[in-house]
Design an enzyme around this catalytic site. Structure first.
Site, short mmCIF file in Angstrom:
data_model
loop_
_atom_site.label_atom_id
_atom_site.label_comp_id
_atom_site.label_asym_id
_atom_site.label_seq_id
_atom_site.Cartn_x
_atom_site.Cartn_y
_atom_site.Cartn_z
N SER A 135 -19.97 -38.83 -20.33
CA SER A 135 -20.89 -38.83 -19.20
C SER A 135 -21.99 -39.86 -19.50
O SER A 135 -22.63 -39.79 -20.54
CB SER A 135 -21.50 -37.43 -19.04
OG SER A 135 -22.47 -37.41 -18.02
N LYS A 161 -17.66 -40.95 -16.71
CA LYS A 161 -18.38 -40.40 -15.56
C LYS A 161 -19.74 -41.07 -15.50
O LYS A 161 -20.47 -41.12 -16.49
CB LYS A 161 -18.53 -38.89 -15.75
CG LYS A 161 -19.56 -38.22 -14.87
CD LYS A 161 -19.41 -36.71 -14.97
CE LYS A 161 -20.72 -36.02 -15.29
NZ LYS A 161 -20.55 -34.55 -15.37
N LEU A 162 -20.06 -41.61 -14.33
CA LEU A 162 -21.36 -42.26 -14.12
C LEU A 162 -22.26 -41.32 -13.34
O LEU A 162 -21.87 -40.78 -12.30
CB LEU A 162 -21.19 -43.56 -13.31
CG LEU A 162 -20.22 -44.61 -13.86
CD1 LEU A 162 -20.17 -45.80 -12.89
CD2 LEU A 162 -20.65 -45.06 -15.26
N LYS A 163 -23.48 -41.14 -13.83
CA LYS A 163 -24.47 -40.42 -13.04
C LYS A 163 -24.91 -41.33 -11.90
O LYS A 163 -25.12 -42.54 -12.10
CB LYS A 163 -25.68 -40.07 -13.91
CG LYS A 163 -25.37 -39.04 -14.98
CD LYS A 163 -25.10 -37.67 -14.39
CE LYS A 163 -24.86 -36.64 -15.49
NZ LYS A 163 -24.65 -35.29 -14.96
N ASP A 188 -21.21 -38.39 -10.76
CA ASP A 188 -21.89 -37.10 -10.67
C ASP A 188 -23.28 -37.31 -10.11
O ASP A 188 -24.09 -38.04 -10.69
CB ASP A 188 -21.98 -36.47 -12.08
CG ASP A 188 -22.58 -35.05 -12.06
OD1 ASP A 188 -22.93 -34.57 -10.97
OD2 ASP A 188 -22.69 -34.45 -13.15
N ASN A 190 -25.47 -34.73 -9.34
CA ASN A 190 -26.40 -33.62 -9.65
C ASN A 190 -27.25 -33.23 -8.43
O ASN A 190 -28.49 -33.11 -8.53
CB ASN A 190 -27.28 -33.95 -10.86
CG ASN A 190 -26.49 -33.90 -12.16
OD1 ASN A 190 -26.42 -34.88 -12.90
ND2 ASN A 190 -25.86 -32.77 -12.45
N GLU A 213 -18.87 -35.56 -8.01
CA GLU A 213 -19.30 -34.24 -8.47
C GLU A 213 -20.65 -33.86 -7.88
O GLU A 213 -21.59 -34.66 -7.92
CB GLU A 213 -19.38 -34.29 -10.01
CG GLU A 213 -19.80 -33.02 -10.69
CD GLU A 213 -19.82 -33.20 -12.21
OE1 GLU A 213 -19.25 -34.19 -12.72
OE2 GLU A 213 -20.42 -32.36 -12.90
N ASP A 238 -19.97 -28.49 -9.42
CA ASP A 238 -20.45 -28.12 -10.76
C ASP A 238 -21.48 -27.00 -10.56
O ASP A 238 -21.14 -25.80 -10.63
CB ASP A 238 -21.05 -29.37 -11.43
CG ASP A 238 -21.75 -29.10 -12.75
OD1 ASP A 238 -21.86 -27.93 -13.15
OD2 ASP A 238 -22.20 -30.06 -13.41
N LYS A 262 -18.27 -24.91 -16.62
CA LYS A 262 -19.06 -24.90 -17.85
C LYS A 262 -19.20 -23.43 -18.25
O LYS A 262 -19.74 -22.64 -17.47
CB LYS A 262 -20.45 -25.48 -17.60
CG LYS A 262 -20.46 -26.98 -17.35
CD LYS A 262 -21.87 -27.42 -17.00
CE LYS A 262 -21.90 -28.91 -16.73
NZ LYS A 262 -23.07 -29.26 -15.91
N GLY A 290 -19.96 -30.35 -19.67
CA GLY A 290 -20.70 -30.31 -20.94
C GLY A 290 -22.18 -30.16 -20.72
O GLY A 290 -22.71 -30.52 -19.67
C1 NPQ Z 1 -23.65 -32.25 -15.58
N1 NPQ Z 1 -23.91 -32.65 -18.02
O1 NPQ Z 1 -22.46 -32.37 -15.58
C2 NPQ Z 1 -24.48 -32.08 -16.84
C3 NPQ Z 1 -25.87 -32.29 -16.57
C4 NPQ Z 1 -26.86 -32.23 -17.65
C5 NPQ Z 1 -22.84 -34.07 -19.64
O2 NPQ Z 1 -23.41 -34.78 -17.53
C6 NPQ Z 1 -29.86 -31.40 -21.55
C7 NPQ Z 1 -28.93 -30.38 -21.57
C8 NPQ Z 1 -29.80 -32.36 -20.58
C9 NPQ Z 1 -27.96 -30.31 -20.60
C10 NPQ Z 1 -28.77 -33.28 -18.62
C11 NPQ Z 1 -23.42 -33.87 -18.29
C12 NPQ Z 1 -28.82 -32.31 -19.61
C13 NPQ Z 1 -27.89 -31.27 -19.61
C14 NPQ Z 1 -27.79 -33.21 -17.66
C15 NPQ Z 1 -26.92 -31.25 -18.62
O3 NPQ Z 1 -24.18 -32.16 -14.50
MG MG Z 2 -22.44 -32.20 -13.26
#
Ligand code: NPQ
Ligand code: MG
Length: 370
Positions: A135, A161-163, A188, A190, A213, A238, A262, A290
């Protein structure tokens, strides 16, 4: 089994690089580690809530509080306990899934160690290695993003995976796709968009993405269904998926055609397996998300991702993606995959010296509440 006491330990671990998402930037993790002390084996759990409630409503101080004052007393009061019974005993306490996941994980580890059974086998794993995905956070510029992606591709990651966020979507995704035409790529958001952005998000259809996502807020299942009908890119949820029930409902509504599970978000590995079962029964691909876990949570996630329905690579990276020094033996990439632990329970060994170096506090809570 009887739960005698639980050690609550806080560790502070610097990330190798800041991780930026539409929910904020993280440079250091404050992680709550649990040790369940039972009349049989000890077991370990990890609570992956963040310091602040910006990504999810739970946060690490709240998890510690609810564990001490509401969850652990109920578990200590149980005359005999199994991992499968933890969720049932804790049912009167609403929500707090990340805190519940952490203690269920520790009890499950203790139980499986006592039975000499690896978590992967217990969950129904069918693979010895799992594909690793990575990610990639929001970046300052497209060249900086391309450098980061190129580094991960060179390491062997099989999926990127790109935010994305408003103002950081079509152009960075186009640039990565042009540079890596064959790469398994997904995005993703968020929850950073609204349904009014549907036409804009449809521009991402040009880049052959595996999925988008959580584009919309977590409560907006109907809006996700409406958006999904307007996109060629599959919608994956998610944050919205907090249980097997919500997974089943979201799938039935057409709110998603892929699910990110998750264990921490759904209350533990046992509920995560039920989410997997719902997805498998509906022909919906599922993958393991994750939460920047240490080697402990990473071990559990790798075991879960070895189940048959996990047909897409997860956000399961090598330890070095996040931490210079992990608190277990590090997870390493082997030809783009991670090995599923084969030892009993979580199957990893904690590095006591590494843990001592990052510990900021530790307390043992027993049935007298000490
Ligand atoms: C997601 N995880 O899928 C999350 C978001 C996320 C790997 O992209 C600290 C602890 C900071 C957990 C930032 C990934 C975080 C975190 C983002 C989870 O949306
Ligand atoms: Mg996510």
């Amino acid at each position: 089994m009887r739960l005698e006491a639980v050690e609550l330990r806080r560790v502070r671990m610097p990330l190798v690089a800041p991780f930026r998402t539409s929910a904020g930037t993280e440079t250091t993790r404050d992680i709550l580690l649990l040790r369940a002390i039972t009349d049989e084996c000890d077991g370990r759990g990890e609570c992956c809530a963040q310091r602040e409630p910006l990504y999810m409503s739970e946060y690490v101080d709240a998890c510690e509080h609810v564990l001490r004052h509401h969850l652990l007393p109920r578990l200590f009061a149980a005359p005999s306990l199994t991992a499968a019974a933890v969720a049932e005993v804790l049912r009167p306490v609403r929500g707090h899934r990340m805190a519940k996941a952490a203690i269920e994980m520790a009890v499950l580890d203790a139980e499986l160690r006592a039975a000499r059974e690896p978590l992967a086998r217990h969950l129904g794993a069918v693979r010895e290695t799992v594909d690793a995905g990575v990610s990639v956070g929001l970046h300052e510029s497209v060249p900086a993003l391309l450098d980061a992606v190129a580094g991960y591709v060179a390491e062997g990651y099989r999926r990127v995976k790109l935010k994305i966020a408003p103002g950081w979507d079509v152009e960075p995704v186009r640039a990565v796709r042009e540079r890596f035409p064959e790469l398994l790529l997904q995005v993703d958001a968020n929850a950073a968009y609204t349904l009014a952005d549907a036409r804009h998000l449809a521009r991402l259809d040009a880049f052959d993405l595996l999925l988008i996502e959580q584009p919309l807020p977590e409560e907006e299942l109907r809006a996700h269904a409406a958006l999904a009908a307007r996109l060629a890119t599959p919608v994956c949820l998610d944050e919205s998926i907090v249980s097997a029930q919500t997974a089943a409902d979201a799938i039935a509504m057409g709110a998603c055609s892929v699910v990110n599970v998750k264990p921490s978000r759904v209350g533990g590995y046992l509920e995560a397996r039920r989410v997997h079962d719902v997805c498998l029964a509906n022909g919906v691909p599922v993958w393991c998300g994750g939460m920047l876990e240490t080697g402990l949570g990473r071990a559990g996630n790798v075991a879960l991702a070895a189940l048959p329905g996990f047909t897409l690579p997860g956000d399961i990276s090598a330890s070095g993606r996040y931490y210079r020094r992990d608190i277990t033996e590090p997870f390493l990439l082997h030809e783009g995959g991670l090995r599923v632990p084969t030892g009993p329970g979580l199957g990893v060994q904690l590095d006591d010296e590494a843990i001592r170096e990052v510990t900021t506090s530790a307390v043992i809570v027993d049935r007298r509440g000490e």
